[in-house]
Design an enzyme around this catalytic site. Sequence first.
Site, PDB file in Angstrom:
ATOM      1  N   VAL A   1      -7.474 -49.537   9.903  1.00 26.97           N
ATOM      2  CA  VAL A   1      -8.813 -49.497  10.488  1.00 26.97           C
ATOM      3  C   VAL A   1      -8.763 -49.551  12.016  1.00 26.97           C
ATOM      4  O   VAL A   1      -9.362 -48.711  12.698  1.00 26.97           O
ATOM      5  CB  VAL A   1      -9.681 -50.650   9.922  1.00 26.97           C
ATOM      6  CG1 VAL A   1     -10.967 -50.813  10.706  1.00 26.97           C
ATOM      7  CG2 VAL A   1      -9.999 -50.365   8.459  1.00 26.97           C
TER       8      VAL A   1
ATOM      9  N   LYS B   1     -21.143 -54.176   2.915  1.00 29.69           N
ATOM     10  CA  LYS B   1     -19.755 -53.725   2.733  1.00 29.69           C
ATOM     11  C   LYS B   1     -19.225 -54.133   1.358  1.00 29.69           C
ATOM     12  O   LYS B   1     -18.638 -53.339   0.629  1.00 29.69           O
ATOM     13  CB  LYS B   1     -18.880 -54.299   3.858  1.00 29.69           C
ATOM     14  CG  LYS B   1     -17.414 -53.994   3.737  1.00 29.69           C
ATOM     15  CD  LYS B   1     -17.111 -52.506   3.828  1.00 29.69           C
ATOM     16  CE  LYS B   1     -15.672 -52.227   3.451  1.00 29.69           C
ATOM     17  NZ  LYS B   1     -15.362 -50.812   3.376  1.00 29.69           N
TER      18      LYS B   1
ATOM     19  N   GLY C   1      -7.945 -43.312 -14.527  1.00 31.83           N
ATOM     20  CA  GLY C   1      -6.586 -43.352 -13.972  1.00 31.83           C
ATOM     21  C   GLY C   1      -5.882 -44.630 -14.344  1.00 31.83           C
ATOM     22  O   GLY C   1      -6.265 -45.311 -15.304  1.00 31.83           O
TER      23      GLY C   1
ATOM     24  N   CYS D   1      -8.318 -52.727  -0.325  1.00 33.54           N
ATOM     25  CA  CYS D   1      -9.748 -53.079  -0.245  1.00 33.54           C
ATOM     26  C   CYS D   1     -10.366 -53.494  -1.581  1.00 33.54           C
ATOM     27  O   CYS D   1     -10.798 -54.640  -1.727  1.00 33.54           O
ATOM     28  CB  CYS D   1     -10.520 -51.923   0.355  1.00 33.54           C
ATOM     29  SG  CYS D   1     -10.083 -51.676   2.078  1.00 33.54           S
TER      30      CYS D   1
ATOM     31  N   ARG E   1      -0.287 -51.426  -1.238  1.00 28.32           N
ATOM     32  CA  ARG E   1      -0.854 -52.729  -1.581  1.00 28.32           C
ATOM     33  C   ARG E   1      -1.617 -52.631  -2.905  1.00 28.32           C
ATOM     34  O   ARG E   1      -2.459 -51.762  -3.084  1.00 28.32           O
ATOM     35  CB  ARG E   1      -1.766 -53.215  -0.441  1.00 28.32           C
ATOM     36  CG  ARG E   1      -0.959 -53.589   0.798  1.00 28.32           C
ATOM     37  CD  ARG E   1      -1.839 -54.022   1.947  1.00 28.32           C
ATOM     38  NE  ARG E   1      -2.401 -52.911   2.694  1.00 28.32           N
ATOM     39  CZ  ARG E   1      -3.068 -53.052   3.849  1.00 28.32           C
ATOM     40  NH1 ARG E   1      -3.254 -54.248   4.367  1.00 28.32           N
ATOM     41  NH2 ARG E   1      -3.539 -51.998   4.491  1.00 28.32           N
TER      42      ARG E   1
HETATM   43  P1  NAD Z   1      -3.779 -54.012   8.175  1.00 23.70           P
HETATM   44  O1  NAD Z   1      -3.235 -55.174   7.416  1.00 23.70           O
HETATM   45  O2  NAD Z   1      -3.262 -52.645   7.920  1.00 23.70           O
HETATM   46  O3  NAD Z   1      -3.637 -54.283   9.751  1.00 23.70           O
HETATM   47  C1  NAD Z   1      -3.983 -55.468  10.382  1.00 23.70           C
HETATM   48  C2  NAD Z   1      -3.272 -55.516  11.741  1.00 23.70           C
HETATM   49  O4  NAD Z   1      -3.741 -56.654  12.465  1.00 23.70           O
HETATM   50  C3  NAD Z   1      -1.765 -55.664  11.653  1.00 23.70           C
HETATM   51  O5  NAD Z   1      -1.139 -54.677  12.441  1.00 23.70           O
HETATM   52  C4  NAD Z   1      -1.492 -57.077  12.225  1.00 23.70           C
HETATM   53  O6  NAD Z   1      -0.243 -57.170  12.893  1.00 23.70           O
HETATM   54  C5  NAD Z   1      -2.654 -57.228  13.177  1.00 23.70           C
HETATM   55  N1  NAD Z   1      -2.981 -58.622  13.522  1.00 23.70           N
HETATM   56  C6  NAD Z   1      -3.065 -59.710  12.721  1.00 23.70           C
HETATM   57  N2  NAD Z   1      -3.434 -60.786  13.433  1.00 23.70           N
HETATM   58  C7  NAD Z   1      -3.621 -60.371  14.721  1.00 23.70           C
HETATM   59  C8  NAD Z   1      -4.019 -61.028  15.913  1.00 23.70           C
HETATM   60  N3  NAD Z   1      -4.329 -62.314  15.939  1.00 23.70           N
HETATM   61  N4  NAD Z   1      -4.087 -60.288  17.052  1.00 23.70           N
HETATM   62  C9  NAD Z   1      -3.782 -58.963  17.051  1.00 23.70           C
HETATM   63  N5  NAD Z   1      -3.408 -58.306  15.937  1.00 23.70           N
HETATM   64  C10 NAD Z   1      -3.328 -58.987  14.780  1.00 23.70           C
HETATM   65  O7  NAD Z   1      -5.343 -54.067   7.933  1.00 23.70           O
HETATM   66  P2  NAD Z   1      -6.359 -52.849   7.604  1.00 23.70           P
HETATM   67  O8  NAD Z   1      -6.018 -52.216   6.302  1.00 23.70           O
HETATM   68  O9  NAD Z   1      -6.521 -52.022   8.803  1.00 23.70           O
HETATM   69  O10 NAD Z   1      -7.698 -53.691   7.364  1.00 23.70           O
HETATM   70  C11 NAD Z   1      -8.353 -54.397   8.406  1.00 23.70           C
HETATM   71  C12 NAD Z   1      -9.704 -54.841   7.917  1.00 23.70           C
HETATM   72  O11 NAD Z   1     -10.533 -53.702   7.666  1.00 23.70           O
HETATM   73  C13 NAD Z   1      -9.682 -55.629   6.621  1.00 23.70           C
HETATM   74  O12 NAD Z   1     -10.685 -56.626   6.641  1.00 23.70           O
HETATM   75  C14 NAD Z   1     -10.027 -54.584   5.572  1.00 23.70           C
HETATM   76  O13 NAD Z   1     -10.624 -55.141   4.429  1.00 23.70           O
HETATM   77  C15 NAD Z   1     -11.000 -53.722   6.319  1.00 23.70           C
HETATM   78  N6  NAD Z   1     -11.073 -52.338   5.839  1.00 23.70           N
HETATM   79  C16 NAD Z   1      -9.932 -51.683   5.493  1.00 23.70           C
HETATM   80  C17 NAD Z   1     -10.003 -50.355   5.056  1.00 23.70           C
HETATM   81  C18 NAD Z   1      -8.749 -49.625   4.642  1.00 23.70           C
HETATM   82  O14 NAD Z   1      -8.881 -48.552   4.049  1.00 23.70           O
HETATM   83  N7  NAD Z   1      -7.556 -50.117   4.922  1.00 23.70           N
HETATM   84  C19 NAD Z   1     -11.244 -49.705   4.998  1.00 23.70           C
HETATM   85  C20 NAD Z   1     -12.380 -50.393   5.393  1.00 23.70           C
HETATM   86  C21 NAD Z   1     -12.286 -51.720   5.809  1.00 23.70           C
END
Ligand code: NAD
Length: 437
Positions: A11, A204, A253, A260, A328
């Site tokens: 994200v 959400k 599936g 998520c 994941r």
């Molecule tokens: P992710 O786990 O891929 O990435 C999180 C990043 O944050 C990592 O690179 C980590 O090193 C960094 N991080 C952690 N603590 C930190 C800090 N204190 N300072 C700076 N960086 C830090 O996460 P994601 O999949 O991108 O998801 C992020 C959020 O968005 C979640 O809440 C998720 O539910 C939501 N979301 C994800 C998706 C998706 O498709 N992946 C879609 C919509 C919403």
Amino acid sequence: MKVTIIGTGYVGLVTGTCFAEMGHTVTCVDIDAKKVERMRAGECPIYEPGLEALMKTNIDEKRLMFSTKYESVAQAQTIFLAVGTPSSEDGQADLKYLFSACDGIASHLQDGSVVVVKSTVPVGTGHKVNEYLKTKTQKKFSVVNNPEFLKEGSAVEDFMKPERIIIGTQNDSAAQVVEELYEPFNRQLKRTIRMSNISAEMTKYAANCFLATKISFMNEIARLCDLMGADVEEVRQGISTDSRIGSQFLYPGPGYGGSCFPKDVKALVYTAKEQGMHLQIVEATELVNAEQKKYMVGKVLKHFKGDVKGKVFALWGVAFKANTDDIRETPAIETARALVKAGAKVRFYDPEASENFQSYMNSIEIPVDGFENKYDALSGADGVIVLTEWKQFRAPDFEEMKSRLREKVIFDGRNLYNTHKVLELGFKYYAVGKRIP
Ligand code: NAD
């Protein structure tokens, strides 16, 4: 506008890159120094179509920067929190990354800073973030909830052409700042919807739980089709012509995975329990999904009359869905675990997720063998189990498959193949809710 993004996962990195592409000046901050180093060099740490090219352009044009430090917060008008919010043991969302990000930004906030919670967070978290930051700074900032709806695999496209942009805050001037930031994405059609922080957080979870429910619903219908001889693919077409139902998310599936749906379903169930309520439909969605992840292995065991000791199975696809390297909660984990437990050997091929899967399976000590070619993975195997709907599995060379497999059996966990064709070719064929004559 100057923007700082905290967290560069699926994200954060997509958000930062797309804002830069629209002309904003963006600094992405992550605590993972190695990742920051790679991104500075223009390397995209995740597989996401189109993202690396956009990163490179914007790095070259000096609109996209990367750092391990939070200093850029002081110059930014908006600071996005896009860190992970994984499930804790008991199902509630673990907010330790979110609050450690708050610790990182607090001392750099300025009067007028807008802190935007992009992560998916339990209802009420925006308020908690506000209260927490107030204990750390005297500056007058505001907190906006702006949940993200992008899909891995088409994240850049989704971000560039959002179906809606939710702006959750009761502070008009903060809402205006966020609206201005998104202005370039609103050119054709105004897609912003304003609401309270708490409604934005609920929106959400409601969206993700509804989508997960649609999947579990269809998976249950598929199981009933299997028992009764109906064909779920016919049923799917039959119901999807109803505009009230729609045609998306009706594909049976091996169960939903990813970062998520599983965690958001658990978190909403937990939130409801805290309020003394059983969220019965969402709880059932999770139960059905847990069973679905075992469904294909059940078919494998039945085919081999319960004994797969020493048998070798090839998994085609280990990513939780096509076009991503994210593993994941992928159904491939449960499938491999169950097969290994039953005494079988597991190999796999995936175009993008191999490295992630191998290292995760090593960490939980379940032996699996990765292959670099989808057909090589089949050589001498007692069956192929298709778990991800990657394009390259959709029209394979069936003769090649036949020549490689020891036992000519396909367990099609994504209903990719034409039943009559594979049967005519001499395969034994199993799918999810399809009628097999
Ligand atoms: P992710 O786990 O891929 O990435 C999180 C990043 O944050 C990592 O690179 C980590 O090193 C960094 N991080 C952690 N603590 C930190 C800090 N204190 N300072 C700076 N960086 C830090 O996460 P994601 O999949 O991108 O998801 C992020 C959020 O968005 C979640 O809440 C998720 O539910 C939501 N979301 C994800 C998706 C998706 O498709 N992946 C879609 C919509 C919403």
